[in-house]
Scaffold this motif. Sequence first.
Motif, PDB file in Angstrom:
ATOM      1  N   ILE A  55       0.840  -1.205   0.000  1.00  0.00           N
ATOM      2  CA  ILE A  55       0.000   0.000   0.000  1.00  0.00           C
ATOM      3  C   ILE A  55       0.872   1.251   0.000  1.00  0.00           C
ATOM      4  N   VAL A  56       1.914   1.229   0.825  1.00  0.00           N
ATOM      5  CA  VAL A  56       2.815   2.383   0.918  1.00  0.00           C
ATOM      6  C   VAL A  56       3.482   2.647  -0.428  1.00  0.00           C
ATOM      7  N   TYR A  57       3.951   1.592  -1.077  1.00  0.00           N
ATOM      8  CA  TYR A  57       4.663   1.772  -2.349  1.00  0.00           C
ATOM      9  C   TYR A  57       3.779   2.444  -3.399  1.00  0.00           C
ATOM     10  N   PHE A  58       2.580   1.931  -3.569  1.00  0.00           N
ATOM     11  CA  PHE A  58       1.718   2.482  -4.620  1.00  0.00           C
ATOM     12  C   PHE A  58       1.109   3.827  -4.237  1.00  0.00           C
ATOM     13  N   SER A  59       1.326   4.255  -3.012  1.00  0.00           N
ATOM     14  CA  SER A  59       0.859   5.580  -2.598  1.00  0.00           C
ATOM     15  C   SER A  59       1.917   6.650  -2.808  1.00  0.00           C
ATOM     16  N   ILE A  60       3.202   6.263  -2.810  1.00  0.00           N
ATOM     17  CA  ILE A  60       4.255   7.281  -2.885  1.00  0.00           C
ATOM     18  C   ILE A  60       5.161   7.142  -4.098  1.00  0.00           C
ATOM     19  N   TRP A  61       4.967   6.100  -4.922  1.00  0.00           N
ATOM     20  CA  TRP A  61       5.949   5.838  -5.985  1.00  0.00           C
ATOM     21  C   TRP A  61       6.013   6.933  -7.039  1.00  0.00           C
ATOM     22  N   LYS A  62       4.915   7.669  -7.243  1.00  0.00           N
ATOM     23  CA  LYS A  62       4.882   8.708  -8.277  1.00  0.00           C
ATOM     24  C   LYS A  62       5.169  10.107  -7.730  1.00  0.00           C
ATOM     25  N   THR A  67      13.082  12.201  -1.269  1.00  0.00           N
ATOM     26  CA  THR A  67      13.410  13.553  -1.725  1.00  0.00           C
ATOM     27  C   THR A  67      14.892  13.851  -1.526  1.00  0.00           C
ATOM     28  N   ALA A  68      15.427  13.460  -0.363  1.00  0.00           N
ATOM     29  CA  ALA A  68      16.839  13.717  -0.067  1.00  0.00           C
ATOM     30  C   ALA A  68      17.748  13.039  -1.085  1.00  0.00           C
ATOM     31  N   MET A  69      17.498  11.771  -1.373  1.00  0.00           N
ATOM     32  CA  MET A  69      18.375  11.026  -2.271  1.00  0.00           C
ATOM     33  C   MET A  69      18.218  11.473  -3.726  1.00  0.00           C
ATOM     34  N   LEU A  70      16.994  11.770  -4.154  1.00  0.00           N
ATOM     35  CA  LEU A  70      16.791  12.222  -5.528  1.00  0.00           C
ATOM     36  C   LEU A  70      17.391  13.599  -5.763  1.00  0.00           C
ATOM     37  N   ASP A  71      17.340  14.470  -4.746  1.00  0.00           N
ATOM     38  CA  ASP A  71      17.960  15.790  -4.878  1.00  0.00           C
ATOM     39  C   ASP A  71      19.480  15.704  -4.834  1.00  0.00           C
ATOM     40  N   ARG A 124      14.453   7.722 -12.234  1.00  0.00           N
ATOM     41  CA  ARG A 124      14.187   6.341 -11.795  1.00  0.00           C
ATOM     42  C   ARG A 124      13.548   6.315 -10.410  1.00  0.00           C
ATOM     43  N   ARG A 125      12.676   7.245 -10.153  1.00  0.00           N
ATOM     44  CA  ARG A 125      12.061   7.333  -8.826  1.00  0.00           C
ATOM     45  C   ARG A 125      11.372   6.033  -8.442  1.00  0.00           C
ATOM     46  N   GLU A 126      10.598   5.456  -9.370  1.00  0.00           N
ATOM     47  CA  GLU A 126       9.835   4.245  -9.049  1.00  0.00           C
ATOM     48  C   GLU A 126      10.751   3.107  -8.607  1.00  0.00           C
ATOM     49  N   TRP A 127      11.909   2.977  -9.267  1.00  0.00           N
ATOM     50  CA  TRP A 127      12.843   1.908  -8.916  1.00  0.00           C
ATOM     51  C   TRP A 127      13.514   2.178  -7.578  1.00  0.00           C
ATOM     52  N   PHE A 128      13.845   3.451  -7.325  1.00  0.00           N
ATOM     53  CA  PHE A 128      14.454   3.778  -6.037  1.00  0.00           C
ATOM     54  C   PHE A 128      13.475   3.511  -4.899  1.00  0.00           C
ATOM     55  N   VAL A 129      12.222   3.921  -5.078  1.00  0.00           N
ATOM     56  CA  VAL A 129      11.210   3.692  -4.039  1.00  0.00           C
ATOM     57  C   VAL A 129      11.023   2.196  -3.798  1.00  0.00           C
ATOM     58  N   LEU A 130      11.018   1.415  -4.876  1.00  0.00           N
ATOM     59  CA  LEU A 130      10.880  -0.038  -4.728  1.00  0.00           C
ATOM     60  C   LEU A 130      12.051  -0.613  -3.925  1.00  0.00           C
ATOM     61  N   GLY A 131      13.268  -0.188  -4.254  1.00  0.00           N
ATOM     62  CA  GLY A 131      14.429  -0.667  -3.514  1.00  0.00           C
ATOM     63  C   GLY A 131      14.380  -0.271  -2.049  1.00  0.00           C
ATOM     64  N   LEU A 132      13.916   0.953  -1.778  1.00  0.00           N
ATOM     65  CA  LEU A 132      13.803   1.420  -0.398  1.00  0.00           C
ATOM     66  C   LEU A 132      12.769   0.609   0.380  1.00  0.00           C
ATOM     67  N   ILE A 133      11.640   0.336  -0.246  1.00  0.00           N
ATOM     68  CA  ILE A 133      10.582  -0.448   0.409  1.00  0.00           C
ATOM     69  C   ILE A 133      11.077  -1.858   0.723  1.00  0.00           C
ATOM     70  N   ILE A 134      11.776  -2.468  -0.220  1.00  0.00           N
ATOM     71  CA  ILE A 134      12.312  -3.821   0.005  1.00  0.00           C
ATOM     72  C   ILE A 134      13.316  -3.811   1.155  1.00  0.00           C
ATOM     73  N   ALA A 135      14.185  -2.791   1.200  1.00  0.00           N
ATOM     74  CA  ALA A 135      15.174  -2.688   2.277  1.00  0.00           C
ATOM     75  C   ALA A 135      14.491  -2.536   3.632  1.00  0.00           C
ATOM     76  N   CYS A 136      13.447  -1.717   3.686  1.00  0.00           N
ATOM     77  CA  CYS A 136      12.711  -1.529   4.943  1.00  0.00           C
ATOM     78  C   CYS A 136      12.016  -2.819   5.376  1.00  0.00           C
ATOM     79  N   PHE A 137      11.470  -3.552   4.403  1.00  0.00           N
ATOM     80  CA  PHE A 137      10.813  -4.829   4.724  1.00  0.00           C
ATOM     81  C   PHE A 137      11.818  -5.825   5.298  1.00  0.00           C
ATOM     82  N   LEU A 138      12.987  -5.925   4.659  1.00  0.00           N
ATOM     83  CA  LEU A 138      14.011  -6.838   5.160  1.00  0.00           C
ATOM     84  C   LEU A 138      14.516  -6.391   6.535  1.00  0.00           C
ATOM     85  N   GLY A 139      14.598  -5.079   6.736  1.00  0.00           N
ATOM     86  CA  GLY A 139      15.023  -4.564   8.033  1.00  0.00           C
ATOM     87  C   GLY A 139      14.015  -4.818   9.132  1.00  0.00           C
TER      88      GLY A 139
END
Length: 642
Positions: free
Chosen positions: A288-295, A471-475, A484-499
Motif C-alpha cells: 500500500i505504501v509503495y503504490f501511494s508514494i511511488w509517483k 526527496t533527499a536522495m533524488l535531490d 528512476r524514482r519508481e525503482w528507487f522507491v521499490l528498492g527502499l521499500i524492500i530494504a525496509c521490509f528486510l530490516g
Amino acid sequence: MEKSSSNETQTLTSKKELLDCTEGEDCQENGLLVHPSHGDKGEAGQISNGYSVVQSPVPCNGIGDGEDVQCTAPAATTTTTTTTSTTCGVEAQPQLLELEERETWSKKMDFLLSVIGYAVDLGNVWRFPYICYQNGGGAFLIPYTIMAIFGGIPLFYMELALGQYHRNGCISIWRKICPIFKGIGFTICIIAFYIASYYNTIMAWALYYLISSFTSELPWTSCKNAWNTVNCTNYFTNASITWTPHSISPAEEFYTRHVLQVQRSKGLDDLGGISWQLTLCLLLIFTIVYFSIWKGVKTSGKVVWVTATFPYIILFILLIRGATLPGAWRGVVFYLKPDWQKLLATEVWVDAAAQIFFSLGPGFGVLLAFASYNKFHNNCYQDALVTSTVNCMTSFVSGFVIFTVLGYMAEMRNEEVSEVAKDTGPSLLFITYAEAIANMPASTFFAIIFFLMLLTLGLDSTFAGLEGVITAMLDEFPHVWGKRREWFVLGLIIACFLGSLSTLTFGGAYVVKLFEEYATGPAVLTVVFLESIAVAWFYGINQFCSDMKEMLGFTPGWYWRLCWVAISPIFLLFIICSFMSSPPDLRLFDYNYPYWTTIVGYCIGTSSVICIPIYMAYRLIITPGTFKEIALKLAVPHGDVG
C-alpha cells in the motif's frame, strides 16, 4: 559577487545563491552545471526549441568573450538549459542539460493534510494521554504549552521555511546553509530507515486485528480459545467472577499469546521464529505504501485526503460513544485532575518537552521535503501555526477518547482508573481499548473503524518518513535517480521490509520497544540541536530572516529570532542531557531487559549520528587549503567565499 554588463549576459531573477567552482563536488555533477529551480522566482529567456539560454557573466580566469563559463552561476528557473560548464583552468565544453521544473503540490490543501497526517500519528493516541495523566493531569498542560510555544513550534516553523526557500531535501540543502553539517542529512536517512523497520510492524499488528474483527464475535472476548491459559478471566460475561491480581483478560492473551506469540520467545537473546501471519500483514502494508508514494507528492497528496481526514471522523465517533458509557466521567476526572506538585519535578518538564518535540516531528527530514514542493511565496508561517495547533489539539482530544473508555473499564472491574491505566504504548490500544470495544454494543463495527483509524494514522506517517528519504536522495543524486524514482522507491521499500524481519519474530515486540526507545529519540534530538545551531549561528540568523523576508514579504519578529538563536537550542540540549543522564529502564510484559541491551541501544542510536563527525572529517581532509581557509569554506554557503 561580480556583476556582468548587460551585453554579456541575460539577467536572471534569483536569490543570492551561487555555486562555488572550487568545490568540485558541488560545482559540477557529471561535468554539468546544475541550476537549482525556484518555482516562480525567476524566468529564463526561451528560444524556439524550448531550451533556455544561460550565458556566463565572467569566465574562471576573469577574461571572457562570452564563450567561457564562470564557475559560480546564479540559480534560475529553467525547464531545459543549454550551458557550458567547466572547472577552473579547464577549457569549457558545451553541454545540454535538461532540468525539469520541480514538482509542486496540486493544491495547498494537499500539503496541509500531508503535514497534519505526518504530525498526527499513533503517538498522539497512546503517548500523550498516558504522559498527561502520569505527570499531573491538567497541570501537565502548563509545561506542555510552554514547551510548544518556545521550543516545538519555532523549530517546526524553521524547518518549513528552510525547505520552502532552498527547495532541497535534507542532504543537499546543507550546501546552501553550512556544508560541513551535510552529514546531518545522511543521519536523518538512517534514522528514517530504523523507524520504518519497526513502526510499520505496529501497523501490521493493527491490520491483523482489523482482519480478525470481521466476525460476529470478536476473538479477544472469549477464554475458550487454544491460546488461552487458566488465568484467563472474562469478567464482562459473568458478573459473579471476581478480578484478582493473577487474572488476565482475554484481550491481553489474544495480543500477547496469539498475535505476538511472545511465549515462544525467551527474550532478545532468543527471539524465536518469524510469524508468517504478521509477515503477510507487513507485506500488504508496504505494498500500500509503495503504490501511494511511488509517483511523488501528486499521488500521495491525493491519498492523504482519505488517510488524514478519516481518523478525525473516527475519533469523533469514538468520543461520542465513550462519553455515553457508564463510568466515563471517572476516566475524564483522572485524566484532567491537576496535581500541582508535579510541576516542581524536573521529569515533568522533560516529558513535556520530549512529547511536543516528537509530536510535531522536526528533525526527520519530512518537513524539509514537504515544504520543498511548495510554491516559493507560499505562507509557511501560517501553515506552521495551523498544523501545529491542529496537532496539539488532536493529542488533547485523543485523551478524552482513551480515558472515557478507561473509566468504563474501571467501572466494570470495580477498580480504580489508575489500576486499569497501567498499560502503556501499543498495549493501551491493543489490550485495554480493544477489550473495552469488544464489550460494547455493536462491538464488531467499533472494532473495525478503530483499527482502520490506527492504520490510516500510521500510513500517513510512513508516507511522510519515506518521502523525506526519497526527496533527499533524488535531490542529492539527480543524475542517478532523477528519472528512476519508481525503482528507487521499490528498492527502499524492500530494504525496509528486510530490516523489519527481526520485529516479525515471536520476540519482535521486544525489538520494537528497544528501537523505539534508543534508535530514534536521542539521535533525532541531536540532529535538530545541530540543525538549529547551524542555521542560527553559522548560516546566520540575519541571513535566515532576510531569506524569509524575500520569500514571505515580512521579517520574523524578535520572539522567533530569540527562540531560534537561544531558547530552542537550550530546549533541545535540556532533553538530550536528561535522557543521557538517566537512560530508560526497559520492561515489557514480564520481561526485564538485561543491562547489555542498554549498550546495544546506545550503539544503534550512535550508528546514525556517527555520520555527522565522519562527514566533517572527510570534508576537512579532501578540501585543499590552510586550516583557516578550509574552515571558512565549509562553514558558509557555497559561493559566499571567494
